[in-house]
Design a protein around this motif. Structure first.
Motif, short mmCIF file in Angstrom:
data_model
loop_
_atom_site.label_atom_id
_atom_site.label_comp_id
_atom_site.label_asym_id
_atom_site.label_seq_id
_atom_site.Cartn_x
_atom_site.Cartn_y
_atom_site.Cartn_z
N GLU A 198 0.84 -1.19 0.00
CA GLU A 198 0.00 0.00 0.00
C GLU A 198 0.89 1.26 0.00
N HIS A 199 0.43 2.26 -0.76
CA HIS A 199 1.29 3.45 -0.81
C HIS A 199 0.53 4.72 -1.17
N GLU A 200 -0.59 4.97 -0.46
CA GLU A 200 -1.28 6.26 -0.62
C GLU A 200 -1.74 6.45 -2.06
N ARG B 175 20.47 9.12 -18.87
CA ARG B 175 19.48 8.03 -18.83
C ARG B 175 18.77 8.03 -17.47
N ARG B 176 17.50 7.63 -17.46
CA ARG B 176 16.79 7.40 -16.21
C ARG B 176 17.28 6.08 -15.63
N ILE B 177 17.75 6.11 -14.39
CA ILE B 177 18.25 4.89 -13.77
C ILE B 177 17.10 4.27 -12.98
N MET B 178 16.63 3.16 -13.47
CA MET B 178 15.48 2.50 -12.85
C MET B 178 15.79 2.10 -11.41
N GLY B 179 14.79 2.35 -10.53
CA GLY B 179 14.98 2.02 -9.12
C GLY B 179 15.45 3.18 -8.28
N PHE B 180 15.61 4.36 -8.96
CA PHE B 180 16.05 5.54 -8.19
C PHE B 180 15.08 6.69 -8.38
N GLY B 181 15.00 7.52 -7.38
CA GLY B 181 14.10 8.67 -7.42
C GLY B 181 12.70 8.29 -7.00
N HIS B 182 11.94 9.30 -6.61
CA HIS B 182 10.55 9.06 -6.21
C HIS B 182 9.82 10.41 -6.20
N ARG B 183 8.55 10.42 -6.59
CA ARG B 183 7.79 11.66 -6.61
C ARG B 183 7.63 12.26 -5.22
N VAL B 184 7.53 11.39 -4.21
CA VAL B 184 7.28 11.90 -2.85
C VAL B 184 8.52 11.80 -1.96
N PRO C 76 11.82 4.69 2.79
CA PRO C 76 12.06 3.87 3.99
C PRO C 76 11.95 2.37 3.70
N ARG C 77 11.17 2.01 2.70
CA ARG C 77 11.01 0.59 2.33
C ARG C 77 12.32 0.04 1.76
N ALA C 78 13.00 0.88 0.97
CA ALA C 78 14.29 0.45 0.39
C ALA C 78 15.32 0.31 1.50
N SER D 187 0.65 -8.26 -4.15
CA SER D 187 0.65 -7.53 -2.88
C SER D 187 -0.25 -6.30 -2.92
N ARG D 188 -0.11 -5.49 -3.99
CA ARG D 188 -0.79 -4.19 -4.01
C ARG D 188 -2.29 -4.29 -4.22
N VAL D 189 -2.78 -5.47 -4.59
CA VAL D 189 -4.23 -5.62 -4.74
C VAL D 189 -4.92 -5.31 -3.41
C1 SDX Z 1 7.09 3.23 -7.69
O1 SDX Z 1 4.22 6.91 -6.30
C2 SDX Z 1 4.49 5.85 -5.65
O2 SDX Z 1 4.27 5.75 -4.44
C3 SDX Z 1 5.07 4.71 -6.45
C4 SDX Z 1 5.60 3.54 -5.68
C5 SDX Z 1 4.52 2.78 -4.97
O3 SDX Z 1 4.82 2.10 -3.98
O4 SDX Z 1 3.36 2.79 -5.50
O5 SDX Z 1 6.56 4.02 -4.74
C6 SDX Z 1 6.27 2.55 -6.63
O6 SDX Z 1 6.57 3.46 -8.74
C7 SDX Z 1 8.49 3.65 -7.37
C8 SDX Z 1 9.17 4.40 -8.55
C9 SDX Z 1 9.65 3.37 -9.56
N1 SDX Z 1 10.12 4.08 -10.80
C10 SDX Z 1 11.43 4.13 -11.09
O7 SDX Z 1 12.33 3.72 -10.37
C11 SDX Z 1 11.72 4.80 -12.45
C12 SDX Z 1 12.88 5.76 -12.32
N2 SDX Z 1 12.44 6.90 -11.52
C13 SDX Z 1 12.00 8.06 -12.21
O8 SDX Z 1 11.49 7.93 -13.46
C14 SDX Z 1 11.38 9.11 -11.29
O9 SDX Z 1 12.20 9.24 -10.20
C15 SDX Z 1 9.94 8.94 -10.84
C16 SDX Z 1 9.03 8.74 -12.01
C17 SDX Z 1 9.82 7.80 -9.89
C18 SDX Z 1 9.53 10.22 -10.12
O10 SDX Z 1 9.77 11.22 -10.99
P1 SDX Z 1 9.22 12.72 -10.81
O11 SDX Z 1 8.86 13.03 -9.42
O12 SDX Z 1 8.20 12.94 -11.85
O13 SDX Z 1 10.52 13.48 -11.08
P2 SDX Z 1 10.96 13.98 -12.52
O14 SDX Z 1 10.75 12.87 -13.51
O15 SDX Z 1 10.30 15.29 -12.75
O16 SDX Z 1 12.52 14.17 -12.33
C19 SDX Z 1 13.02 15.30 -11.62
C20 SDX Z 1 14.48 15.38 -12.05
C21 SDX Z 1 14.64 15.31 -13.56
O17 SDX Z 1 15.83 15.99 -13.89
P3 SDX Z 1 15.73 17.32 -14.77
O18 SDX Z 1 15.05 16.89 -16.06
O19 SDX Z 1 14.88 18.29 -13.95
O20 SDX Z 1 17.18 17.73 -14.95
O21 SDX Z 1 15.20 14.23 -11.55
C22 SDX Z 1 15.64 13.45 -12.64
C23 SDX Z 1 14.84 13.86 -13.85
O22 SDX Z 1 15.58 13.66 -15.04
N3 SDX Z 1 15.37 12.06 -12.33
C24 SDX Z 1 16.14 11.05 -12.68
C25 SDX Z 1 15.53 9.92 -12.15
N4 SDX Z 1 14.42 10.27 -11.50
C26 SDX Z 1 14.31 11.60 -11.62
N5 SDX Z 1 17.28 11.01 -13.39
C27 SDX Z 1 17.84 9.79 -13.56
N6 SDX Z 1 17.32 8.64 -13.06
C28 SDX Z 1 16.17 8.68 -12.36
N7 SDX Z 1 15.66 7.56 -11.89
#
Ligand code: SDX
Length: 374
Positions: free
Chosen positions: A185-187, A253-262, A268-270, A335-337
């Motif tokens: 669960e995640h809001e 490149r977007r590095i999968m597994g990094f960053g989060h909107r919130v 904390p889960r990681a 799980s998320r269901v």
């Molecule tokens: C989940 O919302 C939830 O709660 C989701 C979740 C859940 O439990 O339900 O937590 C599960 O979805 C986790 C997230 C899994 N996704 C990934 O790991 C994909 C990689 N992450 C990104 O695409 C990104 O971090 C997001 C989509 C997760 C969040 O992106 P935001 O908040 O929309 O941020 P953004 O895309 O506007 O990026 C802001 C800046 C940008 O740089 P600039 O263009 O401003 O120079 O940060 C950079 C982005 O390029 N950036 C990254 C990055 N994430 C953000 N750069 C490289 N690698 C990344 N992963």
């Protein structure tokens, strides 16, 4: 009247109220008031699923009854299995689960009932059915016979049993159980919000879950854990980790597994899952991959200030458990269901149609143009 503010991607927008979970202050996660760390450390996934769906941690008798209901609902009707065998074997399992959510509705006598009691019964049935559906479809794709659920096993052990046909070790059972709790669960994440939008039209639970699965599939959301494993397999060795990640960052490149909107200070889960991952890596002889991941994580944090989210350790954990990458996001569904269904029930109980406005950026008003003049 001034034009309402526009927030791309609804970033920072409070789009509704919920009593199910909170990402308190953007750093801590609580399910129904309980800290995720306490739940992951102390509770079974069954207790956590009950908490999310029913609002309270179950007493022993209530937990026993809940587990009995799940066990009773886990086996699939013959017609469902026949349908599963008819699906092309190369169908991606996430696509198949989206179809399964709809197909299961056709065999659920309460499919159209939207009162809370019926919704809760359907939610429990889906929670019980998805592991069986996932495991059976995976084995059908492998040309193997599905394995029936074992009512004596825990949720996590049964899932591993049906997937692999082997008794899981206590370590693997624990690792799966914790991952299910952390994913539950995640809001108002994208897939949960999708489920709430569908529910807000007074549509049915299965439609909302099918829509949520479609949203979760995307690599910016649930699909990321499969992409993480593809990255780690592309990097290959710990010595290649630094040149690879520096090249990838140079290419923006977007590095999968990094960053989060919130979570901007880290997920904390990681953090919770990382030591479990490290332990399992040693137990299963995957230290090289763990070292590779450590190098990548250090550099992404140093260079981009982007901490890992849950998908970064969970992909490795599932790999160390011997699970195929094609079921990583489907495990997220299993799980998320619980979270999705809880939000569907909550939305229905206090509903208002979700219908935001849009900012128009199209052509200015213009006169009709007959086809002869185009
Ligand atoms: C989940 O919302 C939830 O709660 C989701 C979740 C859940 O439990 O339900 O937590 C599960 O979805 C986790 C997230 C899994 N996704 C990934 O790991 C994909 C990689 N992450 C990104 O695409 C990104 O971090 C997001 C989509 C997760 C969040 O992106 P935001 O908040 O929309 O941020 P953004 O895309 O506007 O990026 C802001 C800046 C940008 O740089 P600039 O263009 O401003 O120079 O940060 C950079 C982005 O390029 N950036 C990254 C990055 N994430 C953000 N750069 C490289 N690698 C990344 N992963």
């Amino acid at each position: 009247m001034s034009e309402p503010a526009y927030h791309p991607g609804l970033e920072g927008v409070i789009a509704g109220e919920t009593a199910i979970s909170t990402i308190a202050g953007g750093s801590g996660l609580r399910y129904r008031g309980y800290a995720i760390e306490d739940l992951a450390r102390e509770a079974s996934f069954e207790e956590v699923a009950y908490l999310i769906l029913h609002g309270e941690l179950p007493a022993a008798a209530a937990l026993k009854d809940f587990c009995s209901r799940l066990a009773a609902a886990a086996p699939l009707q013959g017609e469902v299995l026949d349908f599963m065998r008819s699906v092309p074997r190369d169908t991606p399992i996430m696509d198949f689960l989206r179809t399964a959510a709809s197909a299961l509705a056709h065999f659920d006598a309460e499919a159209v009932d939207t009162n809370s009691e019926a919704q809760l019964r359907k939610a429990e049935r889906l929670l019980a059915q998805f592991p069986t559906v996932l495991a059976a479809q995976r084995r059908i794709q492998q040309g193997k016979e599905p394995i029936n659920p074992d009512p004596q096993k825990s949720f996590a052990a049964n899932l591993l049993w049906m997937l692999r046909g082997e008794e899981p070790s206590p370590q693997l059972e624990r690792a799966m159980d914790v991952s299910l709790t952390l994913y539950a669960e995640h809001e108002f994440n994208a897939s949960t919000f999708a489920a709430r939008v569908i529910t807000s039209t007074l549509s049915d639970l299965h439609s909302s879950i099918a829509g949520a699965i479609g949203a979760l599939k995307g690599p910016l959301h649930g699909g990321a854990n499969e992409r993480v494993m593809e990255v780690l397999q592309e990097v290959g060795t710990a010595e290649n980790a630094e040149p690879w990640i520096r090249q990838a960052l140079a290419e923006k490149r977007r590095i999968m597994g990094f960053g989060h909107r919130v979570y901007k200070e880290g997920d904390p889960r990681a953090r919770f899952l990382k030591p479990l991952c490290q332990e399992l890596a040693v137990e299963t002889g995957h230290e090289e991959m763990e070292n590779m991941a450590e190098v990548i994580e250090r550099i992404v944090v140093e260079e981009k200030g982007l901490p890992p989210n849950l998908d970064w350790p969970s992909a490795r954990l599932y790999h160390y458990m011997g699970l195929d990458v094609t079921i990583y996001t489907p495990l997220f569904v299993v799980s998320r269901v619980t979270g999705w269904a809880a939000h569907v029930i909550e939305q229905m109980e206090n509903n208002r149609l979700i219908r935001p406005r849009s900012r128009y950026i199209g052509p200015e008003p213009r006169p009709w143009t007959p086809i002869a003049a185009r």
